[in-house]
Design an enzyme around this catalytic site. Structure first.
Site, PDB file in Angstrom:
ATOM      1  N   GLY A  99       0.979  -0.751  -0.031  1.00 10.83           N
ATOM      2  CA  GLY A  99      -0.083   0.210   0.191  1.00 10.83           C
ATOM      3  C   GLY A  99       0.465   1.503  -0.026  1.00 10.83           C
ATOM      4  O   GLY A  99       0.065   2.331   0.610  1.00 10.83           O
ATOM      5  N   ARG A 100       2.001   1.129  -0.129  1.00  8.00           N
ATOM      6  CA  ARG A 100       2.810   2.171  -0.573  1.00  8.00           C
ATOM      7  C   ARG A 100       3.192   3.690   1.076  1.00  8.00           C
ATOM      8  O   ARG A 100       3.716   3.889   1.253  1.00  8.00           O
ATOM      9  CB  ARG A 100       2.476   3.542  -1.491  1.00  8.00           C
ATOM     10  CG  ARG A 100       2.709   2.889  -2.828  1.00  8.00           C
ATOM     11  CD  ARG A 100       4.337   2.510  -2.917  1.00  8.00           C
ATOM     12  NE  ARG A 100       4.464   2.330  -4.775  1.00  8.00           N
ATOM     13  CZ  ARG A 100       4.778   0.889  -5.226  1.00  8.00           C
ATOM     14  NH1 ARG A 100       4.407   0.128  -4.038  1.00  8.00           N
ATOM     15  NH2 ARG A 100       4.269   1.030  -6.450  1.00  8.00           N
ATOM     16  N   LEU A 101       2.939   2.362   2.219  1.00 11.62           N
ATOM     17  CA  LEU A 101       3.388   2.577   3.047  1.00 11.62           C
ATOM     18  C   LEU A 101       4.208   2.388   4.250  1.00 11.62           C
ATOM     19  O   LEU A 101       4.300   1.418   4.766  1.00 11.62           O
ATOM     20  CB  LEU A 101       2.202   2.212   4.245  1.00 11.62           C
ATOM     21  CG  LEU A 101       0.820   3.622   3.781  1.00 11.62           C
ATOM     22  CD1 LEU A 101      -0.638   2.300   5.250  1.00 11.62           C
ATOM     23  CD2 LEU A 101       1.019   4.855   4.401  1.00 11.62           C
TER      24      LEU A 101
END
Length: 209
Positions: free
Chosen positions: A186-188
């Site tokens: 999630g690009r976190l």
């Protein structure tokens, strides 16, 4: 073009070593064991006196608590920029492992004895190349470069030891920050950074992805 990162990878504060050299050694060993084709390849970013940036990939040749060392022609673009504006960034792009290490700090030349010791360890062809190439300057064609190499080979023919060129040597990037980046779903992503304070101590900070 987008690849999703693994959901089961991560980097938390308890995972970190107490200091950045130990943490870098851990991740570098992982990169060597992975194996990555050139785990010591890093992108070196410099800027000229007017702040115009440039970047290129070079090979890390040593690191310790004092910083990260690479070698180059001092008259090259990176050499001239590091002299005029002694700050640089380093990026280790270990993409297959979904990791990066990002360094920022001040640049200084290594002492001459360190340069000469490293130069003596280089293959003879690389030694000759350091003498033959006026790095970053315009050359008319490949034939001119090959001719310069042949001339240098003739100059040092029969010599067991080729001295380090006076215009060639090492730079050390003394870090002020060393960031360890681990890709997450999630690009976190996890971004944990060691930062040297004005008092010389090191603190760890988490950065938003």
């Amino acid at each position: 073009m987008r690849n999703e990162y693994a959901a089961d990878l991560g980097l938390t504060e308890p995972d970190l070593a107490p200091d950045w050299p130990t943490q870098f050694a851990r991740w570098f060993a992982d990169a060597v064991a992975y194996p990555l084709p050139e785990p010591n390849a890093m992108v070196v970013g410099t800027a000229d006196a007017e702040g115009r940036p440039s970047g290129r990939t070079v090979l890390l040749k040593g690191y310790d608590p004092e910083g990260f060392v690479f070698y180059t022609n001092y008259g090259s673009r990176k050499g001239a920029e590091a002299t005029a504006n002694p700050w640089a960034s380093l990026v280790f792009p270990w993409f297959p492992m979904q990791r990066q290490v990002v360094v920022a700090g001040r640049v200084e030349r290594v002492d001459r004895a360190e340069t000469e010791a490293y130069f003596a360890s280089r293959p003879r062809g690389s030694q000759l190349g350091a003498w033959a190439s006026a790095q970053s300057t315009v050359v008319p064609d490949r034939a001119a470069l090959d001719a310069a190499y042949r001339a240098v080979a003739e100059r040092f023919a029969g010599m067991d030891r080729i001295p380090a060129p006076p215009h060639w040597g090492g730079f050390r990037v003394r870090p002020e920050t060393v960031e360890f980046w681990q890709g997450r779903a999630g690009r976190l992503h996890d971004r944990l950074r060691y930062r040297r304070t004005d008092e010389g101590a090191w603190v760890v900070e988490r950065l938003a992805p």
